[in-house]
Design an enzyme around this catalytic site. Structure first.
Site, PDB file in Angstrom:
ATOM      1  CB  SER A 238     -22.240  26.778  16.442  1.00  0.00           C
ATOM      2  OG  SER A 238     -21.562  26.341  15.065  1.00  0.00           O
ATOM      3  CE  LYS A 239     -25.129  32.720  11.379  1.00  0.00           C
ATOM      4  NZ  LYS A 239     -24.867  33.282  10.035  1.00  0.00           N
ATOM      5  NE  ARG A 240     -18.131  25.681  12.736  1.00  0.00           N
ATOM      6  CZ  ARG A 240     -18.057  26.931  12.617  1.00  0.00           C
ATOM      7  NH1 ARG A 240     -18.434  27.927  11.759  1.00  0.00           N
ATOM      8  NH2 ARG A 240     -17.571  27.309  14.224  1.00  0.00           N
ATOM      9  NE  ARG A 241     -22.464  23.822  19.677  1.00  0.00           N
ATOM     10  CZ  ARG A 241     -21.331  23.935  19.649  1.00  0.00           C
ATOM     11  NH1 ARG A 241     -20.207  24.199  19.514  1.00  0.00           N
ATOM     12  NH2 ARG A 241     -21.638  25.311  20.043  1.00  0.00           N
TER      13      ARG A 241
END
Length: 472
Positions: A238-241
């Protein structure tokens, strides 16, 4: 338009370039080159609210970094999805006119109310036979046929979908704009794409797209869905994680060849890897051997430690001249390149990324006489013993008399001094290293002293001696 199979890579310019996208691009690139086909780059730029021109250029630059170059005869593009808007609408009109699509005026709330009343989930096909014409707020839906849809996947084999589980999906929004599903199919038809190789997350959309291909009068492409990439918790990257931006790895000093080799191993085993015990393989070998039928079904673990190990091996594989050239890019402009070249052979074997280079050799470029920012724990450990101060003073005297300022001579001189203190080399060189470099770890000490030179070495040893005297 060239003959032969046509593969496409179709990213959206809405952010940094995902390593998963890079792997998919490499799969398509390897196949296009090996089969004498074409790699088509299509920028899916219809999300005007999120698209930015710099992201488009970032995609092109990232592809070029991993060897997918617009200068190659197998490369075509970039094409832009926005350029095909008229074809999208025309396809929707065709589907409506031939009875494969119909208009629906139900709002989202009405659809939900009906679903609740009927005890179902989603849209129930209410407008299928109402004969609605186009109008404001009306969406165009595809009329999903009865029966099953069989997707022949080059990675996963035959995958069967029950059409009763697929609701009549939207082709045009209420404002008349096409949804991604329709635009994607029409673009592939317009560009004569023969193979769609992508991540498995797109597999659920495939029966819908295959229906559209057939309804529009075309033979569907060969499908292939490669496994998704997951992190160490086995969750989808994930780009967020997670650290997923290809550009970040490039900027941190990872080599393109190492990244390409590593990405190709995610879900596929290079030729000879099992016999040799090593997955380090040249691109030419991977290109010649890569087959979609050999790709695994299981999610592929994007292992940062393994990637770092790959990169370290590739750094060590560079010739010294190549290493100096590539590593020099990481150095400040005012650092002497000849001095760096002298120490380069002694750090190349110890690196994971090229971005580590400045931190390994910065002590060689400190201005003469400038205060040294000693690492506190390193200083305390190196000068905590009673023998450290007198040994350092003896080394200063001995080094001042060295005629041949070479690593071998400097090592021999220290060994002569330490013999008086009955020390081993590892312990005896610690105060010298900290005095000269400010820390307890770094390139080989005596080679570093040789590159640093007599005057600067003695100056730093003396400054450290004076500091010890003041503190104690």
């Amino acid at each position: 338009m060239t003959s032969g199979p046509r593969f496409r890579f179709a990213p959206s310019p809405t952010g940094s370039f995902h390593v998963g996208g890079a792997r998919t691009a490499l799969h398509n690139w390897a196949l296009a080159r090996r089969l004498g086909g074409t790699f088509v780059l299509r920028i899916e730029d219809t999300d005007e609210a999120r698209n930015r021109p710099e992201w488009t250029q970032g995609i092109i630059d990232a592809l070029a970094w991993i060897g997918i170059s617009a200068d190659d005869p197998h490369f075509e593009g970039p094409h832009f999805q926005s350029e095909y808007a008229d074809a999208h609408v025309a396809a929707a009109r065709q589907l409506f006119e031939q009875g494969d699509a119909y208009y629906c005026d139900l709002s989202g709330e009405q659809i939900q109310e009906r679903a609740t009343d009927l005890g179902i989930s989603g849209y129930d096909g209410y407008s299928r036979d109402r004969g609605l014409e186009p109008g404001p707020g009306r969406v165009l839906r595809f009329r999903v046929p009865e029966g099953t849809t069989v997707v022949n996947d080059l990675v996963r084999g035959e995958v069967t979908f029950d059409n009763s589980t697929i609701e009549d999906f939207v082709l045009l929004r209420g404002n008349g704009t096409p949804v991604f599903l329709l635009a994607n199919v029409v673009d592939d038809i317009e560009m004569a794409i023969t193979h769609v190789v992508r991540a498995e997350e797109h597999l659920p959309n495939t029966p819908k797209q295959q229906m559209l291909w057939k309804a529009l009068g075309h033979v569907p492409p060969q499908w292939a869905h490669v496994p998704v990439l997951v992190n160490e918790q086995r969750k989808k990257l994930s780009k967020r994680r997670d650290k997923v931006a290809l550009e970040q790895y490039r900027d941190e000093g990872y080599l393109a060849d190492a990244m390409v080799n590593y990405l190709m191993t995610l879900g596929w085993t290079p030729p000879g890897a099992e016999e040799s015990g090593s997955e380090i393989v040249s691109w030419s070998e991977m290109e010649a051997a890569f087959r979609l039928e050999d790709v695994t079904h299981s999610p592929a673990f994007f292992d940062l430690k393994k990637l770092a190990a790959f990169n370290g091996e590739y750094i060590r594989m560079l010739s010294l001249d190549e290493f100096v050239e590539r590593a020099s890019v990481e150095l400040p402009d005012d650092w002497d390149r000849e001095r760096f070249a002298a120490i380069a052979p002694h750090i190349q074997e110890r690196l994971t990324t090229l971005a580590e280079v400045p931190g390994k050799v910065d002590f060689l470029f400190w201005p003469h006489g400038s205060p040294i920012d000693y690492d506190g724990p390193s200083w305390d450990k190196a000068f905590g013993a009673e023998w450290a101060e007198p040994l350092l003073d003896d080394v200063i005297v001995a080094y001042g008399a060295v005629a041949d300022w070479t690593a071998d001579a400097l090592k021999g001189t220290l060994e002569d001094v330490m013999a008086r203190y009955e020390l081993k080399l590892g312990k005896a060189q610690a105060p010298v290293r900290v005095a000269v470099t400010g820390r307890s770890v770094g390139p080989p000490l005596f080679e570093s002293l040789e590159v640093l030179g007599r005057d600067e070495t003695l100056s730093r040893l003396t400054a450290a001696s004076e500091r010890v005297a003041r503190s104690g």
